[in-house]
Motif scaffolding. Sequence first.
Motif, PDB file in Angstrom:
ATOM      1  N   GLY A  22       0.817  -1.215   0.000  1.00 49.18           N
ATOM      2  CA  GLY A  22       0.000   0.000   0.000  1.00 49.18           C
ATOM      3  C   GLY A  22       0.851   1.266   0.000  1.00 49.18           C
ATOM      4  N   HIS A  23       2.130   1.124   0.323  1.00 47.43           N
ATOM      5  CA  HIS A  23       3.068   2.248   0.242  1.00 47.43           C
ATOM      6  C   HIS A  23       3.922   2.137  -1.025  1.00 47.43           C
ATOM      7  CE1 HIS A  23       2.575   3.982   4.368  1.00 47.43           C
ATOM      8  NE2 HIS A  23       1.936   2.826   4.497  1.00 47.43           N
ATOM      9  N   LEU A  24       4.422   0.906  -1.286  1.00 42.43           N
ATOM     10  CA  LEU A  24       5.328   0.733  -2.428  1.00 42.43           C
ATOM     11  C   LEU A  24       4.639   1.088  -3.762  1.00 42.43           C
ATOM     12  CD1 LEU A  24       8.018  -0.203  -3.616  1.00 42.43           C
ATOM     13  CD2 LEU A  24       7.107  -2.540  -3.672  1.00 42.43           C
ATOM     14  N   ASP A  87       3.544  -6.329  17.107  1.00 43.27           N
ATOM     15  CA  ASP A  87       4.259  -7.419  16.439  1.00 43.27           C
ATOM     16  C   ASP A  87       3.908  -7.497  14.952  1.00 43.27           C
ATOM     17  OD1 ASP A  87       1.703  -8.254  16.552  1.00 43.27           O
ATOM     18  OD2 ASP A  87       2.114 -10.211  17.460  1.00 43.27           O
ATOM     19  N   ASP A  88       3.260  -6.454  14.440  1.00 42.23           N
ATOM     20  CA  ASP A  88       2.933  -6.438  13.020  1.00 42.23           C
ATOM     21  C   ASP A  88       4.224  -6.302  12.209  1.00 42.23           C
ATOM     22  OD1 ASP A  88       0.317  -5.326  11.117  1.00 42.23           O
ATOM     23  OD2 ASP A  88       2.358  -5.123  10.386  1.00 42.23           O
ATOM     24  N   PRO A  89       4.507  -7.282  11.316  1.00 41.37           N
ATOM     25  CA  PRO A  89       5.803  -7.263  10.611  1.00 41.37           C
ATOM     26  C   PRO A  89       6.034  -5.997   9.789  1.00 41.37           C
ATOM     27  CG  PRO A  89       4.333  -9.005   9.770  1.00 41.37           C
ATOM     28  CD  PRO A  89       3.679  -8.434  10.981  1.00 41.37           C
ATOM     29  N   PHE A  90       4.948  -5.383   9.291  1.00 41.39           N
ATOM     30  CA  PHE A  90       5.126  -4.168   8.486  1.00 41.39           C
ATOM     31  C   PHE A  90       5.489  -2.970   9.370  1.00 41.39           C
ATOM     32  CE2 PHE A  90       2.672  -7.034   5.891  1.00 41.39           C
ATOM     33  CZ  PHE A  90       3.333  -6.938   4.678  1.00 41.39           C
ATOM     34  N   PHE A  91       4.993  -2.987  10.598  1.00 48.93           N
ATOM     35  CA  PHE A  91       5.358  -1.931  11.547  1.00 48.93           C
ATOM     36  C   PHE A  91       6.797  -2.117  12.027  1.00 48.93           C
ATOM     37  CE2 PHE A  91       1.970   0.915  12.999  1.00 48.93           C
ATOM     38  CZ  PHE A  91       1.057   0.605  12.022  1.00 48.93           C
ATOM     39  N   ILE A  92       7.183  -3.360  12.230  1.00 48.57           N
ATOM     40  CA  ILE A  92       8.567  -3.628  12.642  1.00 48.57           C
ATOM     41  C   ILE A  92       9.514  -3.191  11.511  1.00 48.57           C
ATOM     42  CG2 ILE A  92      10.219  -5.445  13.301  1.00 48.57           C
ATOM     43  CD1 ILE A  92       7.771  -6.913  14.572  1.00 48.57           C
ATOM     44  N   PRO A 187      -8.700   2.506  17.109  1.00 47.61           N
ATOM     45  CA  PRO A 187      -8.587   2.710  18.552  1.00 47.61           C
ATOM     46  C   PRO A 187      -7.180   3.071  19.030  1.00 47.61           C
ATOM     47  CG  PRO A 187      -9.854   0.722  18.062  1.00 47.61           C
ATOM     48  CD  PRO A 187      -9.360   1.248  16.756  1.00 47.61           C
ATOM     49  N   GLN A 188      -6.140   2.531  18.363  1.00 46.97           N
ATOM     50  CA  GLN A 188      -4.760   2.856  18.807  1.00 46.97           C
ATOM     51  C   GLN A 188      -4.503   4.358  18.733  1.00 46.97           C
ATOM     52  OE1 GLN A 188      -5.578   1.009  16.117  1.00 46.97           O
ATOM     53  NE2 GLN A 188      -4.039  -0.540  15.630  1.00 46.97           N
ATOM     54  N   MET A 189      -5.180   5.026  17.808  1.00 49.39           N
ATOM     55  CA  MET A 189      -4.931   6.449  17.601  1.00 49.39           C
ATOM     56  C   MET A 189      -5.480   7.300  18.746  1.00 49.39           C
ATOM     57  SD  MET A 189      -5.497   7.656  13.745  1.00 49.39           S
ATOM     58  CE  MET A 189      -5.305   9.376  13.451  1.00 49.39           C
ATOM     59  N   SER A 273      -3.865  -5.946   0.463  1.00 50.19           N
ATOM     60  CA  SER A 273      -2.634  -6.669   0.171  1.00 50.19           C
ATOM     61  C   SER A 273      -2.336  -7.748   1.206  1.00 50.19           C
ATOM     62  CB  SER A 273      -1.473  -5.676   0.082  1.00 50.19           C
ATOM     63  OG  SER A 273      -1.389  -4.936   1.274  1.00 50.19           O
ATOM     64  N   ARG A 274      -3.182  -7.865   2.223  1.00 52.79           N
ATOM     65  CA  ARG A 274      -2.962  -8.888   3.245  1.00 52.79           C
ATOM     66  C   ARG A 274      -4.306  -9.403   3.739  1.00 52.79           C
ATOM     67  NH1 ARG A 274      -0.291  -5.066   7.743  1.00 52.79           N
ATOM     68  NH2 ARG A 274      -0.975  -6.609   9.212  1.00 52.79           N
ATOM     69  N   GLY A 275      -4.278 -10.531   4.444  1.00 57.05           N
ATOM     70  CA  GLY A 275      -5.519 -11.102   4.959  1.00 57.05           C
ATOM     71  C   GLY A 275      -6.200 -10.148   5.921  1.00 57.05           C
ATOM     72  N   PRO A 374     -12.139  -3.059   7.547  1.00 57.16           N
ATOM     73  CA  PRO A 374     -11.901  -3.683   8.848  1.00 57.16           C
ATOM     74  C   PRO A 374     -10.788  -3.106   9.722  1.00 57.16           C
ATOM     75  CG  PRO A 374     -10.952  -5.025   7.099  1.00 57.16           C
ATOM     76  CD  PRO A 374     -11.436  -3.763   6.467  1.00 57.16           C
ATOM     77  N   HIS A 375      -9.876  -2.279   9.163  1.00 49.93           N
ATOM     78  CA  HIS A 375      -8.689  -1.873   9.939  1.00 49.93           C
ATOM     79  C   HIS A 375      -8.287  -0.428   9.651  1.00 49.93           C
ATOM     80  CE1 HIS A 375      -7.381  -5.867  11.236  1.00 49.93           C
ATOM     81  NE2 HIS A 375      -7.574  -6.322  10.003  1.00 49.93           N
ATOM     82  N   GLY A 376      -7.451   0.093  10.549  1.00 49.14           N
ATOM     83  CA  GLY A 376      -6.677   1.317  10.275  1.00 49.14           C
ATOM     84  C   GLY A 376      -7.504   2.493   9.776  1.00 49.14           C
TER      85      GLY A 376
HETATM   86  N1  UDP Z   1      -3.810  -3.516   9.941  1.00 48.69           N
HETATM   87  C1  UDP Z   1      -4.056  -4.857   9.832  1.00 48.69           C
HETATM   88  N2  UDP Z   1      -4.457  -5.351   8.620  1.00 48.69           N
HETATM   89  C2  UDP Z   1      -4.577  -4.571   7.532  1.00 48.69           C
HETATM   90  C3  UDP Z   1      -4.277  -3.204   7.638  1.00 48.69           C
HETATM   91  C4  UDP Z   1      -3.898  -2.706   8.867  1.00 48.69           C
HETATM   92  O1  UDP Z   1      -3.949  -5.595  10.795  1.00 48.69           O
HETATM   93  O2  UDP Z   1      -4.947  -5.073   6.450  1.00 48.69           O
HETATM   94  C5  UDP Z   1      -3.463  -2.936  11.234  1.00 48.69           C
HETATM   95  C6  UDP Z   1      -1.987  -2.622  11.321  1.00 48.69           C
HETATM   96  O3  UDP Z   1      -1.302  -3.655  11.934  1.00 48.69           O
HETATM   97  C7  UDP Z   1      -1.989  -1.411  12.224  1.00 48.69           C
HETATM   98  C8  UDP Z   1      -3.303  -0.703  11.973  1.00 48.69           C
HETATM   99  O4  UDP Z   1      -4.129  -1.694  11.373  1.00 48.69           O
HETATM  100  O5  UDP Z   1      -1.940  -1.797  13.575  1.00 48.69           O
HETATM  101  C9  UDP Z   1      -3.195   0.533  11.148  1.00 48.69           C
HETATM  102  O6  UDP Z   1      -2.824   0.243   9.825  1.00 48.69           O
HETATM  103  P1  UDP Z   1      -2.796   1.299   8.624  1.00 48.69           P
HETATM  104  O7  UDP Z   1      -3.532   0.700   7.490  1.00 48.69           O
HETATM  105  O8  UDP Z   1      -3.208   2.638   9.112  1.00 48.69           O
HETATM  106  O9  UDP Z   1      -1.223   1.312   8.350  1.00 48.69           O
HETATM  107  P2  UDP Z   1      -0.402   1.626   7.020  1.00 48.69           P
HETATM  108  O10 UDP Z   1      -1.260   1.392   5.811  1.00 48.69           O
HETATM  109  O11 UDP Z   1       0.057   3.068   7.148  1.00 48.69           O
HETATM  110  O12 UDP Z   1       0.790   0.699   7.053  1.00 48.69           O
END
Ligand code: UDP
Length: 458
Positions: A22-24, A87-92, A187-189, A273-275, A374-376
Amino acid sequence: MSKSENAGQRPHVAVFPCAGMGHLLPYLRLAAMLHSRGCAVSVISAHPTISDAESRSLSSFFSLYPQIRSLEIQLLPLKRNPRFTNDDPFFIQRESIGNSIHLLRPLLASLSPPLSAIFVDFPVLTEFSPIAADFSLPTYTLIVTSARFFSLMAHLPRLLEQEDDISKKSEVCVPHLDPIQVSSIPPQMLDRRHFFVETITSNVASLSYLKGVLINTFTWLEPEAVEALKRNGVDHILPIGPLEAIKAEESDMDLPWLEEQAPKSVLFISFGSRGAHTKEQLREFAAALEKSGWRFLWVLKSGKVDREDKEETEDILGSSFLERTKNRGVVIKGWADQERILAHSAIGGFVSHCGWNSVVEAAKLGVPVLAWPPHGDQRVNAEVVEKVELGLWVRGWGWAGERLIGRDEIAEKLIELRNDERLRERVKEVREKAREERESGGISETLIRDLIHSLKIK
Ligand code: UDP
Ligand code: UDP
């Protein structure tokens, strides 16, 4: 090379994306756009990448654009910060890139001709700032989320100062923008001690050293949010979207089944791009899909990282579902070129997790969306989808895992998506507006051309 020898040359620019497709992808798209508008371009990437999708995209990109130069840094082992508990590998990976960023110094020093500008991803702006200063390097970023979500990020430090406990409220106000539902904010925000907030706060402060803040949206799509950013201190915002697609390899679109389908008859399903959902939820969705009667093309993923995602389609959706639907649909496990699929005349709808790249692709290609975020940032992005009438959204489906959404509820929405004539007309208008802004003389196109024009050759 001396300055005079360089005169008349093209500006040399580099892009430096952070982790995840999503960044690349948007950074590669920007690189290709700068190249086709006359810049010499280098792409800096950090290795090893987390996903196979990233390494494959990079190698296919450089074979399709042989004039674009590849520059690599090899990440150093990461000393973990004890405050960093994710522990999210993309955050690490983001941490690793931040930690290894000094490796850019010898690389930048060796470039000939030197860079006229660099486009650095938002999550590492703070770590990059001393390098920008030492090299006197004009620095830009490309924001890959919506202007609406970015407005919230930019205002977050002040919001957390002003409010004791935002999670108790129903909505928050970013000045000059209509209220954002608290239930849409990850919620983390809302937790000021969370490292996520720390990262946002420091990178927002770093926006002030940038020459410009590019964002993959277009003014017609998000006029209030673009204006709100301008008025709230991000006055150097440059909405240059929708980004153009990068060239594709022929093999990326080897889908003879799709060629045989009637116009607008196929539903495309991708949760990014991920589950994104549990197996139980995916099975419920599959049952709904069957019930809805749609023909479908489903790009399925089940793990966070493709390298570790070994589950077979049968094990996720069940072999009887695949057997029953074999004449009606195709499930691809892994990666497929979404932008090319969405551009196909057979596609008539898109069930999307509302990652912002996906929303902009749907807008640009005029495909009606059923939003299931579902996320972010995805729920705030879905607010944009709803507002602009690019699609439908059931807010009550909540974050991933909050509750199991039943097959009947989903099937009802899938059928509504197919029968909504007004939506079909509306998305044509959205597509037309996207096209106008990208055309010569359109706002987005003018902004990017003016930017290139302003780059001084060093
Ligand atoms: N996240 C996730 N699955 C996804 C997208 C995000 O678990 O498909 C989680 C991710 O681990 C993080 C949060 O959602 O804790 C925020 O992700 P965001 O999409 O804002 O991150 P970015 O796209 O900037 O990497
Ligand atoms: N994408 C793709 N094929 C896939 C999954 C995703 O081409 O199988 C592309 C999609 O078109 C988009 C990007 O990957 O450009 C994903 O970015 P987005 O912001 O939509 O979601 P994320 O995966 O970052 O949550």
